[in-house]
Scaffold this motif. Structure first.
Motif, PDB file in Angstrom:
ATOM      1  N   SER A 142      12.752   2.103 -10.951  1.00 61.63           N
ATOM      2  CA  SER A 142      11.642   1.347 -10.367  1.00 61.63           C
ATOM      3  C   SER A 142      10.371   2.185 -10.327  1.00 61.63           C
ATOM      4  O   SER A 142       9.283   1.689 -10.621  1.00 61.63           O
ATOM      5  N   LEU A 146       6.896   1.320 -12.308  1.00 60.49           N
ATOM      6  CA  LEU A 146       5.633   1.225 -11.590  1.00 60.49           C
ATOM      7  C   LEU A 146       4.595   2.173 -12.172  1.00 60.49           C
ATOM      8  O   LEU A 146       3.464   1.766 -12.455  1.00 60.49           O
ATOM      9  N   LEU A 156      -2.015  -5.981  -7.041  1.00 60.12           N
ATOM     10  CA  LEU A 156      -0.628  -6.149  -7.479  1.00 60.12           C
ATOM     11  C   LEU A 156       0.102  -4.808  -7.485  1.00 60.12           C
ATOM     12  O   LEU A 156       1.224  -4.703  -6.993  1.00 60.12           O
ATOM     13  N   PHE A 157      -0.550  -3.776  -8.029  1.00 57.41           N
ATOM     14  CA  PHE A 157       0.075  -2.458  -8.041  1.00 57.41           C
ATOM     15  C   PHE A 157       0.249  -1.911  -6.626  1.00 57.41           C
ATOM     16  O   PHE A 157       1.263  -1.272  -6.329  1.00 57.41           O
ATOM     17  N   MET A 194       3.257  -3.714  -5.179  1.00 55.90           N
ATOM     18  CA  MET A 194       4.496  -3.204  -5.765  1.00 55.90           C
ATOM     19  C   MET A 194       4.842  -1.833  -5.183  1.00 55.90           C
ATOM     20  O   MET A 194       6.010  -1.548  -4.918  1.00 55.90           O
ATOM     21  N   ILE A 253       6.223  -2.325  -1.614  1.00 53.38           N
ATOM     22  CA  ILE A 253       7.590  -2.843  -1.687  1.00 53.38           C
ATOM     23  C   ILE A 253       8.552  -1.739  -2.106  1.00 53.38           C
ATOM     24  O   ILE A 253       9.641  -1.586  -1.543  1.00 53.38           O
ATOM     25  N   PHE A 254       8.137  -0.930  -3.083  1.00 47.72           N
ATOM     26  CA  PHE A 254       8.959   0.180  -3.546  1.00 47.72           C
ATOM     27  C   PHE A 254       9.212   1.173  -2.410  1.00 47.72           C
ATOM     28  O   PHE A 254      10.340   1.624  -2.206  1.00 47.72           O
TER      29      PHE A 254
END
Length: 73
Positions: free
Chosen positions: A8, A12, A53-54, A57, A60-61
């Motif tokens: 992941s 990313l 968006l990044f 992400m 969330i990561f």
């Protein structure tokens, strides 16, 4: 550390670098659209949906890492 966490992170980081490379290749770095509204001209990166968006992400990561770490304790 589990392999999916490393995978992941690689996805990313790879997506971020790929986006930056595409922007640089297309000449999008430093070019501003004059038709944008005043708030967008004042904050060209803060109102960019790809950057958000990044960021989402990444959050969330980090949340997944925190959950896995807390379950292992």
């Amino acid at each position: 550390m589990e392999a999916w966490i490393l995978l992941s992170a690689a996805v990313l980081l790879g997506g971020l670098l790929w986006t930056a490379r595409l922007m640089k290749r297309s000449g999008a770095f430093g070019i501003r659209d004059t038709a944008n509204s005043k708030p967008v001209r004042q904050h060209p990166y803060g109102l960019n949906p790809i950057i958000w968006l990044f960021i989402a992400m990444f959050v969330i990561f980090l949340g997944i890492i925190a959950i896995v770490w807390l379950q292992g304790r």
